[in-house]
Design a protein around this motif. Structure first.
Motif, short mmCIF file in Angstrom:
data_model
loop_
_atom_site.label_atom_id
_atom_site.label_comp_id
_atom_site.label_asym_id
_atom_site.label_seq_id
_atom_site.Cartn_x
_atom_site.Cartn_y
_atom_site.Cartn_z
N GLY A 178 0.82 -1.20 0.00
CA GLY A 178 0.00 0.00 0.00
C GLY A 178 0.86 1.25 0.00
N ASP A 179 0.21 2.40 0.08
CA ASP A 179 0.88 3.71 -0.01
C ASP A 179 1.87 3.88 1.14
OD1 ASP A 179 1.47 6.51 0.21
OD2 ASP A 179 -0.25 6.92 -1.08
N PHE A 180 3.16 3.91 0.80
CA PHE A 180 4.19 3.96 1.82
C PHE A 180 4.19 5.29 2.59
CE2 PHE A 180 8.79 4.31 3.08
CZ PHE A 180 8.68 3.42 4.13
N ASP A 181 3.87 6.38 1.91
CA ASP A 181 3.83 7.67 2.60
C ASP A 181 2.76 7.68 3.68
OD1 ASP A 181 5.93 8.81 1.18
OD2 ASP A 181 4.62 9.51 -0.44
N VAL A 182 1.66 7.00 3.43
CA VAL A 182 0.58 6.91 4.44
C VAL A 182 1.06 6.07 5.63
CG1 VAL A 182 -1.74 6.04 4.89
CG2 VAL A 182 -1.26 7.27 2.76
N ILE A 183 1.74 4.96 5.35
CA ILE A 183 2.29 4.12 6.42
C ILE A 183 3.24 4.95 7.30
CG2 ILE A 183 3.93 2.24 6.89
CD1 ILE A 183 1.52 0.85 6.13
N LYS A 184 4.16 5.67 6.64
CA LYS A 184 5.13 6.48 7.39
C LYS A 184 4.43 7.52 8.25
CE LYS A 184 8.11 8.04 4.32
NZ LYS A 184 9.31 8.64 3.71
#
Length: 197
Positions: free
Chosen positions: A112-118
């Motif tokens: 999934g969207d890595f920026d959201v995870i971060k």
């Protein structure tokens, strides 16, 4: 010499087919740095092959040491497998709050969207209980995993989502194998290299 009436390698475990969301437990003598006494979680299985992540091989690195702009993440970085070891992958329990993630089990998602995870980690919404990072992955071409299972390299089984995310790495293989029954409990006592016996 008397023949034994049983064979400790002839298990009566029902054959479970490999599929997305199931685990592979390495037989005691499977060698190699990636798969020796490993537990692999399958995130994909189909006509094009299989993909999974080794759950119990941690590295000496922590994700916040190698991922730019990731702050104070307490979980380890795991070695997911021998394929593309310079790529980052992650399992999580954050569901569709992470756009583009793929549902693997009822509560576990892949990618999934890595920026959201971060952002979720940095803001305290997510932590090492809800996100597990891997360097590289394990992959099998069409039919390859099935052949390895026929050769008894792997036992296919299941684990609950919480154990997949938070299992004790040091004893993971031993405990998972022992939970399959008495014969498998014996397997956990075998030396990793039979010639050392």
């Amino acid at each position: 010499m008397k023949d034994l009436e049983f064979n400790i390698f002839d298990t009566k475990l029902p054959k479970i087919e490999p599929m997305k969301g199931r685990i592979l437990i390495a037989e005691p003598f499977l060698q190699g740095p990636y798969f020796n006494r490993s537990i692999v979680f399958l995130t994909e299985h189909g006509d094009e092959g299989a993909v999974g992540f080794v759950l119990n091989k941690s590295s000496d690195l922590y994700p916040d040491e190698v991922i730019e702009d990731l702050f104070s993440f307490k979980g380890e970085m795991f070695i997911g497998g021998p394929v593309s070891s310079n790529t980052l992958h992650y399992l999580h329990t954050l569901g569709d709050r992470v756009p583009g993630s793929i549902k693997v089990t009822e509560n576990l998602y892949w990618g999934g969207d890595f920026d959201v995870i971060k952002e979720m980690i940095n803001s305290g919404v997510a932590d090492h209980h809800s996100v597990k990072f891997f360097a590289g992955y394990s992959g099998w071409s069409p039919g390859q995993l099935e052949e390895e299972i026929k050769e008894n390299s792997w036992i296919v089984s299941t684990l609950d989502d919480k154990t997949i995310m938070e299992g004790d790495v040091d004893d993971f293989w031993k405990e998972t194998m022992a939970n399959l029954g008495d014969v498998f409990k014996m397997w956990t006592n075998f030396p990793e290299n039979p010639s050392n016996n």
